[in-house]
Scaffold this motif. Structure first.
Motif, mmCIF file in Angstrom:
data_model
loop_
_atom_site.group_PDB
_atom_site.id
_atom_site.type_symbol
_atom_site.label_atom_id
_atom_site.label_comp_id
_atom_site.label_asym_id
_atom_site.label_seq_id
_atom_site.Cartn_x
_atom_site.Cartn_y
_atom_site.Cartn_z
ATOM 1 N N UNK A 35 1.158 -1.363 0.034
ATOM 2 C CA UNK A 35 0.168 -0.399 0.431
ATOM 3 C C UNK A 35 0.803 0.814 0.336
ATOM 4 N N UNK A 36 1.089 1.601 -1.614
ATOM 5 C CA UNK A 36 2.307 2.969 -1.084
ATOM 6 C C UNK A 36 1.550 3.972 -0.953
ATOM 7 N N UNK A 37 0.915 4.112 -0.500
ATOM 8 C CA UNK A 37 -0.556 5.648 -0.283
ATOM 9 C C UNK A 37 -0.247 5.495 1.280
ATOM 10 N N UNK A 38 0.095 4.153 2.471
ATOM 11 C CA UNK A 38 -0.401 3.948 3.413
ATOM 12 C C UNK A 38 1.166 4.275 4.059
ATOM 13 N N UNK A 39 1.231 4.075 5.645
ATOM 14 C CA UNK A 39 2.163 4.404 6.389
ATOM 15 C C UNK A 39 2.410 3.629 7.395
ATOM 16 N N UNK A 40 3.567 2.803 7.506
ATOM 17 C CA UNK A 40 3.161 1.672 7.668
ATOM 18 C C UNK A 40 3.884 1.260 9.552
ATOM 19 N N UNK A 41 4.374 2.605 10.009
ATOM 20 C CA UNK A 41 4.317 2.764 11.231
ATOM 21 C C UNK A 41 3.385 3.089 12.134
ATOM 22 N N UNK A 42 2.449 3.951 11.266
ATOM 23 C CA UNK A 42 1.255 3.777 11.823
ATOM 24 C C UNK A 42 0.153 3.714 12.152
ATOM 25 N N UNK A 43 0.288 2.480 10.964
ATOM 26 C CA UNK A 43 -0.590 1.405 11.104
ATOM 27 C C UNK A 43 0.058 0.341 12.021
ATOM 28 N N UNK A 97 -12.200 -2.098 7.164
ATOM 29 C CA UNK A 97 -12.654 -1.593 7.704
ATOM 30 C C UNK A 97 -14.946 -1.918 7.474
ATOM 31 N N UNK A 98 -15.205 -2.599 6.948
ATOM 32 C CA UNK A 98 -16.328 -3.349 7.362
ATOM 33 C C UNK A 98 -16.576 -4.389 6.699
ATOM 34 N N UNK A 99 -15.623 -5.306 8.044
ATOM 35 C CA UNK A 99 -15.255 -6.864 7.682
ATOM 36 C C UNK A 99 -16.932 -7.607 7.458
ATOM 37 N N UNK A 113 -13.491 1.682 12.142
ATOM 38 C CA UNK A 113 -11.626 1.913 11.221
ATOM 39 C C UNK A 113 -11.875 2.443 10.529
ATOM 40 N N UNK A 114 -11.678 3.736 10.004
ATOM 41 C CA UNK A 114 -11.558 4.870 9.110
ATOM 42 C C UNK A 114 -10.562 4.006 7.901
ATOM 43 N N UNK A 115 -11.516 4.613 6.821
ATOM 44 C CA UNK A 115 -10.802 4.706 5.483
ATOM 45 C C UNK A 115 -8.765 4.854 5.845
ATOM 46 N N UNK A 116 -8.529 5.755 6.528
ATOM 47 C CA UNK A 116 -7.167 6.020 6.100
ATOM 48 C C UNK A 116 -6.521 5.277 7.443
ATOM 49 N N UNK A 121 -2.854 0.601 8.238
ATOM 50 C CA UNK A 121 -3.233 -0.383 9.074
ATOM 51 C C UNK A 121 -2.422 -1.972 7.674
ATOM 52 N N UNK A 122 -3.140 -1.553 6.970
ATOM 53 C CA UNK A 122 -3.151 -2.437 5.418
ATOM 54 C C UNK A 122 -1.763 -2.370 5.406
ATOM 55 N N UNK A 123 -0.754 -1.207 4.558
ATOM 56 C CA UNK A 123 0.371 -0.858 5.108
ATOM 57 C C UNK A 123 1.145 -1.647 5.985
ATOM 58 N N UNK A 124 0.894 -1.561 6.779
ATOM 59 C CA UNK A 124 1.902 -2.358 7.913
ATOM 60 C C UNK A 124 1.571 -3.871 7.880
ATOM 61 N N UNK A 125 -0.127 -4.163 7.935
ATOM 62 C CA UNK A 125 0.505 -6.076 7.229
ATOM 63 C C UNK A 125 1.032 -6.355 6.238
ATOM 64 N N UNK A 126 1.315 -5.659 5.037
ATOM 65 C CA UNK A 126 2.042 -5.617 3.536
ATOM 66 C C UNK A 126 3.313 -5.757 4.456
#
Length: 129
Positions: A35-43, A97-99, A113-116, A121-126
């Motif tokens: 997820x190139x737009x995500x922040x793994x540390x924040x995730x 966000x909506x399992x 969980x918000x979209x952001x 979170x996805x960025x971290x999982x990847x």
């Protein structure tokens, strides 16, 4: 050397290449893109904040050793999310966000969980591959 021996020798030398080439065709799909737009540390911080580790074992997250949900080790190398969705960034964000919309009645709760947040979170999982 006669032609029969040369032919057998050529076949023996080519055999490893043939086996390797045919093996590549039967491998699973490639790992999902980051997820190139995500922040793994924040995730990672959000995973702890939302309490994901109470249900999942998640490498790199303090006290994330839950046994209710599947362990998320090597998540970036998996082919599917929840055994239902192809593992890609859009599907993972949707699942996080909506399992219940993806699989009604699943044990995975809707945590609001918000979209952001889902993106991070996805960025971290990847990163777990």
């Amino acid at each position: 050397m006669n032609r029969g021996i040369r032919g057998r020798l050529a076949l023996l030398l080519a055999l490893p290449s043939l086996l390797t080439a045919s093996g590549c065709a039967s491998t699973g799909p490639p790992p999902p893109p980051e997820v190139r737009t995500g922040q793994p540390d924040r995730g990672a911080a959000l995973i702890a904040q939302y309490g994901c580790g109470s249900c999942h074992t998640i490498p790199g997250i303090d006290r994330a050793d839950g046994l209710v949900g599947p362990p998320l080790t090597r998540f970036g190398s998996r082919s599917y999310i929840a055994g239902k969705l192809v593992n890609n960034a859009d599907n993972l964000r949707h699942w996080i966000s909506d399992p219940q919309a993806v699989e009604p009645g699943t044990a995975m709760p809707d945590l609001g969980v918000s979209a952001l947040d889902a993106q991070d979170i996805a960025a971290y999982l990847y990163t777990l591959d």
